[in-house]
Motif scaffolding. Structure first.
Motif, PDB file in Angstrom:
ATOM      1  N   MET A  68      51.921 148.434  83.856  1.00  0.00           N
ATOM      2  CA  MET A  68      51.886 146.923  83.257  1.00  0.00           C
ATOM      3  C   MET A  68      51.207 146.410  84.350  1.00  0.00           C
ATOM      4  SD  MET A  68      53.324 145.338  80.840  1.00  0.00           S
ATOM      5  CE  MET A  68      54.218 144.159  80.214  1.00  0.00           C
ATOM      6  N   GLN A  69      51.102 146.695  85.573  1.00  0.00           N
ATOM      7  CA  GLN A  69      50.436 146.014  86.666  1.00  0.00           C
ATOM      8  C   GLN A  69      49.169 145.531  86.521  1.00  0.00           C
ATOM      9  OE1 GLN A  69      51.858 144.665  89.687  1.00  0.00           O
ATOM     10  NE2 GLN A  69      53.797 145.443  89.354  1.00  0.00           N
ATOM     11  N   VAL A  70      48.377 146.663  85.792  1.00  0.00           N
ATOM     12  CA  VAL A  70      47.097 146.511  85.621  1.00  0.00           C
ATOM     13  C   VAL A  70      46.953 145.554  84.644  1.00  0.00           C
ATOM     14  CG1 VAL A  70      45.000 147.798  84.520  1.00  0.00           C
ATOM     15  CG2 VAL A  70      46.389 148.981  86.191  1.00  0.00           C
ATOM     16  N   LEU A  71      47.880 145.183  83.453  1.00  0.00           N
ATOM     17  CA  LEU A  71      47.523 144.305  82.408  1.00  0.00           C
ATOM     18  C   LEU A  71      47.683 142.859  83.145  1.00  0.00           C
ATOM     19  CD1 LEU A  71      49.340 145.864  79.496  1.00  0.00           C
ATOM     20  CD2 LEU A  71      46.903 145.572  79.892  1.00  0.00           C
ATOM     21  N   GLN A  72      48.577 142.997  84.165  1.00  0.00           N
ATOM     22  CA  GLN A  72      49.183 141.581  84.769  1.00  0.00           C
ATOM     23  C   GLN A  72      47.600 141.397  85.658  1.00  0.00           C
ATOM     24  OE1 GLN A  72      51.574 139.733  84.483  1.00  0.00           O
ATOM     25  NE2 GLN A  72      53.078 140.964  83.430  1.00  0.00           N
ATOM     26  N   PHE A  73      47.156 142.162  86.083  1.00  0.00           N
ATOM     27  CA  PHE A  73      45.876 141.693  86.896  1.00  0.00           C
ATOM     28  C   PHE A  73      44.726 141.348  85.792  1.00  0.00           C
ATOM     29  CE2 PHE A  73      41.663 143.132  88.566  1.00  0.00           C
ATOM     30  CZ  PHE A  73      41.651 142.102  89.602  1.00  0.00           C
ATOM     31  N   PHE A  74      44.462 142.136  84.844  1.00  0.00           N
ATOM     32  CA  PHE A  74      43.500 141.814  84.069  1.00  0.00           C
ATOM     33  C   PHE A  74      43.803 140.369  83.428  1.00  0.00           C
ATOM     34  CE2 PHE A  74      42.193 146.303  82.775  1.00  0.00           C
ATOM     35  CZ  PHE A  74      41.315 146.200  83.917  1.00  0.00           C
ATOM     36  N   ASN A  75      44.827 139.819  83.076  1.00  0.00           N
ATOM     37  CA  ASN A  75      45.067 138.577  82.945  1.00  0.00           C
ATOM     38  C   ASN A  75      45.270 137.407  83.668  1.00  0.00           C
ATOM     39  OD1 ASN A  75      45.426 138.838  79.729  1.00  0.00           O
ATOM     40  ND2 ASN A  75      46.598 140.376  80.178  1.00  0.00           N
ATOM     41  N   SER A  76      45.005 137.779  85.202  1.00  0.00           N
ATOM     42  CA  SER A  76      45.293 136.822  85.834  1.00  0.00           C
ATOM     43  C   SER A  76      43.676 136.258  86.155  1.00  0.00           C
ATOM     44  CB  SER A  76      45.324 137.474  87.418  1.00  0.00           C
ATOM     45  OG  SER A  76      44.547 138.280  87.708  1.00  0.00           O
ATOM     46  N   PRO A  77      43.556 135.045  86.880  1.00  0.00           N
ATOM     47  CA  PRO A  77      42.310 134.564  87.004  1.00  0.00           C
ATOM     48  C   PRO A  77      41.335 135.511  87.728  1.00  0.00           C
ATOM     49  CG  PRO A  77      43.673 132.873  87.612  1.00  0.00           C
ATOM     50  CD  PRO A  77      44.529 134.238  87.324  1.00  0.00           C
ATOM     51  N   LEU A  88      43.488 145.988  76.182  1.00  0.00           N
ATOM     52  CA  LEU A  88      44.446 147.027  76.402  1.00  0.00           C
ATOM     53  C   LEU A  88      45.751 146.780  76.227  1.00  0.00           C
ATOM     54  CD1 LEU A  88      43.154 148.411  79.882  1.00  0.00           C
ATOM     55  CD2 LEU A  88      42.516 149.421  77.529  1.00  0.00           C
ATOM     56  N   ALA A  89      45.945 145.118  75.997  1.00  0.00           N
ATOM     57  CA  ALA A  89      47.293 144.930  75.869  1.00  0.00           C
ATOM     58  C   ALA A  89      48.054 145.241  74.659  1.00  0.00           C
ATOM     59  CB  ALA A  89      47.321 143.199  75.745  1.00  0.00           C
ATOM     60  N   PRO A  90      47.331 145.151  73.328  1.00  0.00           N
ATOM     61  CA  PRO A  90      48.060 145.885  72.335  1.00  0.00           C
ATOM     62  C   PRO A  90      48.402 147.254  72.299  1.00  0.00           C
ATOM     63  CG  PRO A  90      46.080 144.613  71.736  1.00  0.00           C
ATOM     64  CD  PRO A  90      46.124 144.919  73.060  1.00  0.00           C
ATOM     65  N   LEU A  91      48.081 147.911  73.078  1.00  0.00           N
ATOM     66  CA  LEU A  91      48.304 149.377  73.347  1.00  0.00           C
ATOM     67  C   LEU A  91      49.741 149.535  73.888  1.00  0.00           C
ATOM     68  CD1 LEU A  91      44.898 151.047  74.558  1.00  0.00           C
ATOM     69  CD2 LEU A  91      46.003 151.181  72.448  1.00  0.00           C
ATOM     70  N   PHE A  92      50.280 148.502  74.797  1.00  0.00           N
ATOM     71  CA  PHE A  92      51.393 148.311  75.298  1.00  0.00           C
ATOM     72  C   PHE A  92      52.362 147.477  74.775  1.00  0.00           C
ATOM     73  CE2 PHE A  92      48.570 150.010  78.305  1.00  0.00           C
ATOM     74  CZ  PHE A  92      48.985 151.097  78.928  1.00  0.00           C
ATOM     75  N   GLY A  93      52.157 147.143  73.376  1.00  0.00           N
ATOM     76  CA  GLY A  93      52.798 146.344  72.392  1.00  0.00           C
ATOM     77  C   GLY A  93      52.948 144.800  72.944  1.00  0.00           C
ATOM     78  N   MET A  94      51.881 144.308  73.783  1.00  0.00           N
ATOM     79  CA  MET A  94      51.454 143.109  74.069  1.00  0.00           C
ATOM     80  C   MET A  94      50.452 142.242  73.286  1.00  0.00           C
ATOM     81  SD  MET A  94      53.916 142.958  76.495  1.00  0.00           S
ATOM     82  CE  MET A  94      53.229 141.175  77.425  1.00  0.00           C
ATOM     83  N   PRO A  95      50.569 140.994  73.238  1.00  0.00           N
ATOM     84  CA  PRO A  95      49.491 140.307  72.321  1.00  0.00           C
ATOM     85  C   PRO A  95      48.152 140.335  72.907  1.00  0.00           C
ATOM     86  CG  PRO A  95      51.010 138.826  73.598  1.00  0.00           C
ATOM     87  CD  PRO A  95      51.393 140.073  73.680  1.00  0.00           C
ATOM     88  N   LEU A  96      47.054 140.153  71.992  1.00  0.00           N
ATOM     89  CA  LEU A  96      45.619 140.454  72.666  1.00  0.00           C
ATOM     90  C   LEU A  96      45.363 139.107  73.209  1.00  0.00           C
ATOM     91  CD1 LEU A  96      42.972 142.054  72.181  1.00  0.00           C
ATOM     92  CD2 LEU A  96      42.667 140.694  69.924  1.00  0.00           C
ATOM     93  N   SER A  97      45.782 138.031  73.043  1.00  0.00           N
ATOM     94  CA  SER A  97      45.471 136.747  73.732  1.00  0.00           C
ATOM     95  C   SER A  97      45.899 136.539  75.303  1.00  0.00           C
ATOM     96  CB  SER A  97      45.948 135.516  72.698  1.00  0.00           C
ATOM     97  OG  SER A  97      45.833 134.411  73.508  1.00  0.00           O
ATOM     98  N   GLY A  98      45.114 136.248  76.059  1.00  0.00           N
ATOM     99  CA  GLY A  98      45.500 136.320  77.370  1.00  0.00           C
ATOM    100  C   GLY A  98      46.679 135.353  77.692  1.00  0.00           C
TER     101      GLY A  98
END
Length: 78
Positions: free
Chosen positions: A1-10, A55-65
């Motif tokens: 989840m940390q990677v997804l948090q980074f990808f969705n940061s500025p 990658l977010a939908p693979l973890f049950g998260m929305p596609l939109s940032g």
């Protein structure tokens, strides 16, 4: 989840844009079948520019940032 948090940061969005541009430049400059690499570079470039995470939908998260960030805030509040 940390990677997804980074990808969705500025910083993550900038990283995706830069990675996409690098892939496009390398693919175009090498020519031949390397143009496929340039096509692949369009995905991270578009993801960074338009704020979505593939990658977010693979973890049950929305596609939109924006929606991802809202969902992340709601999960941490629980």
């Amino acid at each position: 989840m940390q990677v997804l948090q980074f990808f969705n940061s500025p910083a993550g969005r900038i990283t995706r844009v830069v990675l996409g541009l690098v892939l496009i430049v390398v693919g175009v400059s090498l020519g031949g079948w390397w143009w496929l690499l340039a096509l692949l570079g369009l995905l991270p470039l578009a993801a960074g520019l338009f704020n979505f995470c593939t990658l977010a939908p693979l973890f049950g998260m929305p596609l939109s940032g924006r929606r991802f960030q809202e969902a992340s805030r709601n999960r941490t509040r629980r």
